[in-house]
Enzyme design. Structure first.
Site, mmCIF file in Angstrom:
data_model
loop_
_atom_site.group_PDB
_atom_site.id
_atom_site.type_symbol
_atom_site.label_atom_id
_atom_site.label_comp_id
_atom_site.label_asym_id
_atom_site.label_seq_id
_atom_site.Cartn_x
_atom_site.Cartn_y
_atom_site.Cartn_z
ATOM 1 N N LYS A 117 -10.805 -3.889 11.797
ATOM 2 C CA LYS A 117 -9.654 -3.435 12.593
ATOM 3 C C LYS A 117 -9.553 -4.206 13.917
ATOM 4 O O LYS A 117 -8.463 -4.609 14.324
ATOM 5 C CB LYS A 117 -9.721 -1.918 12.847
ATOM 6 C CG LYS A 117 -9.417 -1.080 11.601
ATOM 7 C CD LYS A 117 -8.017 -1.346 11.090
ATOM 8 C CE LYS A 117 -7.690 -0.661 9.785
ATOM 9 N NZ LYS A 117 -6.445 -1.120 9.162
ATOM 10 N N ASP A 142 2.487 -1.782 -4.463
ATOM 11 C CA ASP A 142 1.124 -1.247 -4.533
ATOM 12 C C ASP A 142 0.431 -1.786 -5.772
ATOM 13 O O ASP A 142 1.068 -2.137 -6.756
ATOM 14 C CB ASP A 142 1.140 0.282 -4.569
ATOM 15 C CG ASP A 142 -0.139 0.881 -4.018
ATOM 16 O OD1 ASP A 142 -0.106 1.448 -2.919
ATOM 17 O OD2 ASP A 142 -1.191 0.743 -4.682
ATOM 18 N N ILE A 143 -0.904 -1.783 -5.720
ATOM 19 C CA ILE A 143 -1.718 -2.228 -6.853
ATOM 20 C C ILE A 143 -1.976 -1.054 -7.803
ATOM 21 O O ILE A 143 -2.403 -1.235 -8.936
ATOM 22 C CB ILE A 143 -3.048 -2.832 -6.334
ATOM 23 C CG1 ILE A 143 -3.707 -3.667 -7.428
ATOM 24 C CG2 ILE A 143 -3.963 -1.760 -5.781
ATOM 25 C CD1 ILE A 143 -4.856 -4.496 -6.928
ATOM 26 N N TYR A 203 -15.309 -1.421 8.591
ATOM 27 C CA TYR A 203 -13.914 -1.003 8.764
ATOM 28 C C TYR A 203 -13.464 -1.279 10.212
ATOM 29 O O TYR A 203 -12.426 -1.906 10.449
ATOM 30 C CB TYR A 203 -13.818 0.486 8.443
ATOM 31 C CG TYR A 203 -12.472 1.124 8.702
ATOM 32 C CD1 TYR A 203 -11.382 0.842 7.903
ATOM 33 C CD2 TYR A 203 -12.310 2.040 9.746
ATOM 34 C CE1 TYR A 203 -10.156 1.449 8.130
ATOM 35 C CE2 TYR A 203 -11.091 2.656 9.973
ATOM 36 C CZ TYR A 203 -10.021 2.352 9.169
ATOM 37 O OH TYR A 203 -8.812 2.950 9.396
ATOM 38 N N GLY A 228 -0.427 4.904 -0.937
ATOM 39 C CA GLY A 228 -1.575 5.482 -0.237
ATOM 40 C C GLY A 228 -1.186 6.678 0.637
ATOM 41 O O GLY A 228 -0.042 7.140 0.597
ATOM 42 N N GLN A 229 -2.153 7.155 1.419
ATOM 43 C CA GLN A 229 -1.918 8.376 2.223
ATOM 44 C C GLN A 229 -0.735 8.202 3.172
ATOM 45 O O GLN A 229 0.120 9.079 3.264
ATOM 46 C CB GLN A 229 -3.181 8.735 3.030
ATOM 47 C CG GLN A 229 -3.088 10.104 3.692
ATOM 48 C CD GLN A 229 -4.112 10.340 4.796
ATOM 49 O OE1 GLN A 229 -4.781 9.413 5.250
ATOM 50 N NE2 GLN A 229 -4.226 11.578 5.244
ATOM 51 N N ILE A 265 -2.388 -7.287 -2.671
ATOM 52 C CA ILE A 265 -2.321 -7.936 -1.349
ATOM 53 C C ILE A 265 -2.911 -9.348 -1.373
ATOM 54 O O ILE A 265 -2.597 -10.180 -0.536
ATOM 55 C CB ILE A 265 -3.025 -7.049 -0.278
ATOM 56 C CG1 ILE A 265 -2.809 -7.549 1.153
ATOM 57 C CG2 ILE A 265 -4.544 -6.977 -0.512
ATOM 58 C CD1 ILE A 265 -1.793 -6.864 1.919
ATOM 59 N N GLY A 287 0.840 -1.201 0.000
ATOM 60 C CA GLY A 287 0.000 0.000 0.000
ATOM 61 C C GLY A 287 0.868 1.241 0.000
ATOM 62 O O GLY A 287 0.530 2.267 0.591
#
Ligand code: SER
Length: 316
Positions: A146, A34-35, A142, A11-12, A54, A8
């Site tokens: 987590k 990353d994808i 989400y 990402g951010q 992933i 990832g």
């Protein structure tokens, strides 16, 4: 010397973490994966980069062997708001992806960092100074992924000795890469609009307090937890970490100190309000402070001033 794979990477968090890790451990020791086909030149040119999904265990194992990887940062996730639109896919990526990572880590003896979140808490969690160990019954997919991810990571540590570590990030504010579909995204968007239009229409009402953190502190937390002395860790997955707590009014007032004509209005999004209201107003991060010396550098005032400076430069 560590050999690190960041899943990832564009990402951010990844887009800033990779650069910092490369500074510390050496460019050739930090592989970005990353994808996303559209990754920045910086990410691809400052060190090794691999196209990675992933879900593609075989390809990840090839990369692990090729670069002799011993540490994996698994940053791949669908965030809270977008997760509610496609819950089954969010589960596949957030939990399926983590399961793949943990299995690979077990077989190839890698340490694993996976971010957890304020989203792991729910409406029955004590909302103020939320303790490290408390009720966790989240109501978003989400958040459920987590909490399950925290437990799964502890399980891999206890059963197989995989060195898993994690922090519960609050909303992350950054200027380099936009967050993708979270509930706390307003706290990033407000800066773009303040510079571009001197006004912002906020989807969350005044009085919605949430924990937040500036990206340099988030990157610092992710690196420091993986460097922490394991004998001092009573917890592993996952530590509360925070830097500030504010509502839209407080953030707008801080921005106004730099952009006096800035105005804030509201167009409330009930889905986001429901999610935000189920999360803590402010977390107690004393376990992270005591067990591995966590301490943020940026206050609300520091973050606001740096965000505006950096974004003005970027948006020129
Ligand atoms: N920033 C995330 C979200 O809003 C929380 O971890 O979904």
């Amino acid at each position: 010397m560590k050999n690190i794979l960041v899943l990832g990477a564009s990402g951010q968090i990844g887009s800033e973490l990779v650069g910092e890790l490369r500074k510390i451990y050496g460019d050739s020791h930090v592989v970005g994966g990353d994808i996303n086909l559209n990754v920045s030149c910086e990410l691809k040119e400052s060190g090794p980069y691999e196209y990675l999904d992933i879900r593609d265990t075989e390809k990840i194992v090839t990369v692990i062997k090729k670069y002799n990887i011993d540490t994996i940062y698994n940053l791949v996730a669908l965030l809270s708001a977008v997760g509610e639109q496609k819950p089954q896919f969010a589960w596949e990526i957030n939990i399926g992806g983590l399961m793949n990572t943990l299995e690979i880590a077990r077989e190839h003896k890698c340490a694993v960092f996976t971010p957890s979140s304020i989203g792991a808490f729910g409406p029955s969690t004590p909302p103020d100074h939320t303790p490290q160990d408390t009720i966790m019954r989240p109501t978003t997919i989400y958040g459920i992924s987590k909490v399950a991810g925290e437990l799964l990571s502890d399980y891999y540590y206890l059963k197989y000795g995989v060195d898993t570590r994690s922090v519960r990030f609050p909303g992350l504010i950054s200027y380099k890469t936009l967050p993708g579909g979270g509930t706390t995204d307003y706290a990033v968007e407000i800066f773009y609009e303040a510079i571009k239009a001197k006004k912002y229409t906020c989807p969350l009402p005044g009085g919605t307090f949430l924990d937040m953190m500036y990206m340099p502190d988030a990157v610092k937390a992710a690196i420091e937890i993986m460097e922490a002395d394991p004998s001092a860790l009573k917890h592993r997955n996952s530590f509360n970490v925070t830097a500030m707590s504010f509502d839209p009014e407080i953030l707008a007032a801080e921005i106004k100190k730099h952009i006096p004509g800035f105005t804030l209005s509201y167009d409330i999004n009930p889905t986001l309000v429901k999610i935000a209201n189920s999360w803590p107003n402010s977390m107690d991060d004393s376990c992270a402070r005591n067990e591995w010396g966590w301490k943020p550098d940026y206050t609300l005032a520091d973050m606001t001033s740096d965000m505006l400076d950096k974004l003005k430069e970027k948006l020129k």
